[in-house]
Design a protein around this motif. Sequence first.
Motif, PDB file in Angstrom:
ATOM      1  N   LYS A 156       0.821  -1.216   0.000  1.00 60.35           N
ATOM      2  CA  LYS A 156       0.000   0.000   0.000  1.00 60.35           C
ATOM      3  C   LYS A 156       0.851   1.262   0.000  1.00 60.35           C
ATOM      4  CE  LYS A 156      -3.879  -2.075   2.534  1.00 60.35           C
ATOM      5  NZ  LYS A 156      -4.541  -2.138   3.867  1.00 60.35           N
ATOM      6  N   ASP A 157       1.933   1.272   0.766  1.00 63.33           N
ATOM      7  CA  ASP A 157       2.766   2.474   0.867  1.00 63.33           C
ATOM      8  C   ASP A 157       4.185   2.040   1.226  1.00 63.33           C
ATOM      9  OD1 ASP A 157       3.873   4.959   1.179  1.00 63.33           O
ATOM     10  OD2 ASP A 157       2.270   5.751   2.441  1.00 63.33           O
ATOM     11  N   TYR A 159       7.196   3.187   0.491  1.00 61.36           N
ATOM     12  CA  TYR A 159       8.176   4.173   0.955  1.00 61.36           C
ATOM     13  C   TYR A 159       7.986   4.476   2.439  1.00 61.36           C
ATOM     14  CZ  TYR A 159      11.474   8.024   0.743  1.00 61.36           C
ATOM     15  OH  TYR A 159      12.566   8.834   0.953  1.00 61.36           O
ATOM     16  N   ALA A 160       6.748   4.712   2.844  1.00 59.03           N
ATOM     17  CA  ALA A 160       6.488   5.057   4.242  1.00 59.03           C
ATOM     18  C   ALA A 160       6.810   3.898   5.177  1.00 59.03           C
ATOM     19  CB  ALA A 160       5.025   5.477   4.411  1.00 59.03           C
ATOM     20  N   GLU A 161       6.468   2.685   4.778  1.00 57.11           N
ATOM     21  CA  GLU A 161       6.718   1.535   5.640  1.00 57.11           C
ATOM     22  C   GLU A 161       8.212   1.261   5.792  1.00 57.11           C
ATOM     23  OE1 GLU A 161       4.709   0.075   7.519  1.00 57.11           O
ATOM     24  OE2 GLU A 161       2.701   0.407   6.715  1.00 57.11           O
TER      25      GLU A 161
END
Length: 264
Positions: A156-157, A159-161
């Motif tokens: 889902k994300d 980069y953030a994780e």
Amino acid sequence: MRANIFCIKWGTAFGPEYVNRLYSGARRHMDRPVRFFCMTEQAEGLHPDIEIIDLPVEPFAEPMAAALAVANRQGAMRKVSLFRPGLVPDLEGPVLGFDLDVVITGPLGEIHDLAPGTIAMRHDWTEKRKGRPTGHGSVFRFDPAQHGFLYEDLAKDAYAEVEKARGSEQRYTSHKAMDRDVFTYIPDPWVVSFKYDCNPFPGNWLHAPRLPEDARVVCFHGHPKMSEALEGYNGSFIRHSKPCDWLREHWIDRAQADLGSDWA
């Protein structure tokens, strides 16, 4: 029911003998039949009983790589591909996963069956010493039917994780499980470190590496790796090691007796 064993091999750091010897150790030390999988882009030299999963290029590979570059951890977190739901369509039950730089030396059934429904990892040695709650990724047990969030949240994300986990796959995996209250530590005596538990400084200058009595898996994280430790190692004053007879027995001799010298 068979025990499902996963590993992943990419690049050229480890030859096929590492996978074959891991397969032999798993099937010799598991108290039930084993179904052994290797995710790789290079299947040459692997034992014919090992089931191959093609190493994928994930749809989130680009943002994951960008975040890993910032964290200076390029190439890390490939293991997350093993968590993809439906990876093996006919798979039943939990999965016991291993890095390739481990040697299996004792029974695996209790690790496989530990706290069903949870994700199980050993407490990372450095993180434990610093009082921080993070699992070590060399040995991990999860259930694809219950723990798809390990893949889906990253997808889902990415980069953030990756940024949140500071580029560490083991931090990502264990903290995701802890956040959902589905994490269990594998007992420390079952999964040991070669450099911290078998060959600690300064005793490593006085005697050969020792195999703890209840060790089921020995992790060769960092250096020396198994091939380096066989005849002795002089990487540094602290990381010195005398020749290790029990390593040759468990990693090479027993695997060759099991699979034949052509495979191990």
